[in-house]
Write an enzyme that holds these catalytic residues in place. Structure first.
Site, PDB file in Angstrom:
ATOM      1  N   LYS A 124       0.892  -1.174   0.000  1.00 32.37           N
ATOM      2  CA  LYS A 124       0.000   0.000   0.000  1.00 32.37           C
ATOM      3  C   LYS A 124       0.916   1.205   0.000  1.00 32.37           C
ATOM      4  CE  LYS A 124      -2.028   2.916   2.000  1.00 32.37           C
ATOM      5  NZ  LYS A 124      -1.758   4.338   1.667  1.00 32.37           N
ATOM      6  N   GLU A 130       9.323   1.061  11.214  1.00 30.86           N
ATOM      7  CA  GLU A 130      10.367   2.086  11.046  1.00 30.86           C
ATOM      8  C   GLU A 130       9.648   3.430  11.115  1.00 30.86           C
ATOM      9  OE1 GLU A 130      13.500  -0.671   8.529  1.00 30.86           O
ATOM     10  OE2 GLU A 130      12.617   1.021   7.479  1.00 30.86           O
ATOM     11  N   CYS A 140      13.596  10.707   7.343  1.00 36.46           N
ATOM     12  CA  CYS A 140      13.366  10.349   8.752  1.00 36.46           C
ATOM     13  C   CYS A 140      14.649  10.501   9.562  1.00 36.46           C
ATOM     14  CB  CYS A 140      12.850   8.928   8.850  1.00 36.46           C
ATOM     15  SG  CYS A 140      13.998   7.730   8.159  1.00 36.46           S
ATOM     16  N   GLU A 195       8.706  16.080  15.825  1.00 33.12           N
ATOM     17  CA  GLU A 195       9.184  15.908  14.446  1.00 33.12           C
ATOM     18  C   GLU A 195       8.429  16.878  13.528  1.00 33.12           C
ATOM     19  OE1 GLU A 195       7.991  12.426  12.092  1.00 33.12           O
ATOM     20  OE2 GLU A 195      10.108  12.109  11.640  1.00 33.12           O
TER      21      GLU A 195
END
Ligand code: NAD
Ligand code: 6OD
Length: 484
Positions: free
Chosen positions: A177, A253, A287, A388
């Site tokens: 996906k 992750e 990331c 973040e």
């Protein structure tokens, strides 16, 4: 206008779920339409993946599988320009990045995991028995089955193949996906799968959003045997909850708020080059990017100015043009999120060293642009330092001692990566051992050997992938005990 179709059982099929537009982030123009897979189509994809495990793929020898993985790498390289154009149009990232990182890594992932499976062994133990004849234990490795692969939008082909390649190497089948923002390269890979002779049903792609849509239909599907996910920590929590039903393994992750640490003996030019990339590469949408930097006090002002120069050096514009070095962020919503942090920094009284707004770009007014930004002066409690942002921005804080730098770096719920800059390798080694992260880089950033363990600590993830660690997730060991 392109219609991004689902790829189910070796066929491209239009989605029967919601339709939504795919935008070119550089200009905001609509370039395609995604019709999401509905629940029945997700069921079909999982069913096709299950059936393929029992077909020629399930019976294929390891050398034959390795041969097909290598053909997939060749197939991506043979259509390099198509993948490049698809990735650039989906993300707006400059050619200089996509042609050096995204597409080559998409191909390399298949070669690396072909190598890995070619040399994969298992353990064996000879044991004594009371009758003196003994027994021999050995492990055999079996695929887990049908793997759901849920992907983000920042490095679409790279991060998808990082999971699909080892999953296929171990003999699994997959249902991918892709992010709803970046459907293109996962779809194109379906063509390569057919061209190189991957049997139908081994690789399936379902498009759509996450909650209440294709993502959730897939992760909650009872016939999925394992879920591998890259994305935000909050989404990871929802996926882990979905995986709990049926006790399916997950590899997560997740997000990060990665600290950089710069000591006063660092090689200044190399550090500025490396940390500049860590802050701004891919418009900060990595990331592993460095959104908070701790700098030893004696060089603080020089580093702040050096980084501001880097921020000002980027050239925005047409991503297909080789002189462009920074693209927009992925979407109008993501730009609003990044700019909300720029506002927060302003309202909390940050000292703005560079950027802080939106560039004025004639001809690109509809694009999702933000300026690379450097701040100083905020307290560690500020959301700008703790949350973040996933944009081209960073905050610098001074420190005096090594212990203080380590404590500041560890003051975060996240634990993905750090980069440490010093010419004293003994100190680098000591610090790298104490920062609570999955990946510590010393005098470099995002330098990847794909055989090494990759993953996050704390809220940045569960598990490790890369090399043998991927093999451990995508296969299961069965012990055979033979009485001699
Ligand atoms: P996201 O979590 O919003 O979405 C990732 C994927 O999950 C998308 O395909 C989305 O449709 C799907 N999804 C969302 N909700 C779902 C649900 N309830 N069930 C099933 N699927 C669902 O992440 P994003 O915005 O696409 O990517 C950016 C994030 O990814 C950042 O937090 C970044 O740090 C993280 N990231 C981490 C790594 C890593 O290796 N640790 C790598 C890249 C990106
Ligand atoms: O290099 C890789 O294998 C990897 N997974 C990189 C992740 C980057 C995050 O944005």
């Amino acid at each position: 206008m392109t219609e991004f179709r689902n790829f189910i059982d070796g066929q491209f099929v239009s989605g029967r779920g919601d339709g939504f537009a795919n935008h070119f982030p550089t200009t905001g123009e609509v370039i395609g339409e995604i019709r999401a897979a509905d629940k029945a189509q997700v069921d079909q994809a999982v069913g096709a993946a299950r059936a393929a495990l029992k077909g020629p793929w399930g019976r294929m020898s390891v050398p034959e599988r390795i041969g097909l993985l290598r053909k997939l790498a060749e197939g991506i390289n043979a259509r390099f320009d198509d993948f490049l154009a698809a990735e650039i149009r989906d993300t707006g990232k400059p050619r200089s990045i996509a042609s050096h990182i995204d597409i080559p890594r998409g191909a390399a992932n298949f070669n690396v995991f072909a190598d890995q499976v070619a040399t994969l062994g298992t353990e064996s133990f000879a044991m004594p028995t009371p009758d003196g004849t003994g027994a021999l234990n050995y492990a055999v490795r079996t695929p887990r089955g049908v793997i759901a692969v849920i992907c983000p939008w920042n490095l679409p082909l790279l991060l998808m193949t990082w999971k699909v390649a080892p999953a296929l190497a171990c003999g699994n089948t997959v249902v991918v996906k892709p992010s709803e923002e970046t459907p293109a390269t996962a779809t194109l890979l379906g063509e390569v799968m057919n061209d190189v002779g991957i049997p139908a049903g081994v690789y399936n792609v379902v498009h759509g959003r996450g909650p209440g849509c294709a993502g959730e239909f897939l992760t909650t599907h009872a016939d999925v045997d394992g879920i591998t996910f890259t994305g935000e920590t909050r989404t990871g929590e929802a996926i882990m909850a979905a995986a709990a039903r049926g006790v399916r393994p997950v590899s997560l992750e997740l997000g990060g708020k990665n600290p950089g640490i710069i000591f006063d003996d660092a090689d200044f030019d190399k550090t500025m080059e490396g940390i500049g990339r860590a802050c701004f590469a891919n418009t900060g949408q990595v990331c592993l990017g460095t959104e908070r930097i701790y700098v030893q006090r004696g060089i603080f002002d020089r580093v702040a100015e050096g980084l501001a120069d880097k921020a000002r050096s980027y050239r925005f514009g047409d991503p297909f043009d080789t002189v462009t070095t920074m693209g927009p962020v992925i979407s109008v919503e993501h730009r609003a999120k990044v700019l909300s942090f720029y506002d927060k920094a302003r309202s909390e009284g940050a000292n703005l060293v560079a950027g802080g707004g939106v560039p004025d770009l004639q001809g690109y007014e509809g694009g999702y642009w933000v300026e690379p930004t450097v701040w100083t002066g905020l307290p560690e409690t500020s959301p700008v330092i703790s949350e973040e942002i996933f944009g081209p921005c960073t905050h610098l804080t001074p420190f005096d001692t090594e212990e203080e730098a380590i404590a500041l770096a560890n003051n975060s719920p996240y634990g993905l990566a750090t980069s440490i800059w010093t010419e004293n390798l003994t100190r680098a080694h000591r610090v790298a051992g104490q920062v609570e992260v999955g990946i510590s880089w010393v005098n470099c950033w995002f330098l990847r050997d794909l055989r090494t363990a990759f993953g996050g600590s704390k809220a940045s993830g569960i598990g490790r992938e890369g090399g043998i660690h991927s093999m451990e997730f995508y296969s299961e060991l069965r012990n055979v005990c033979v009485k001699l």
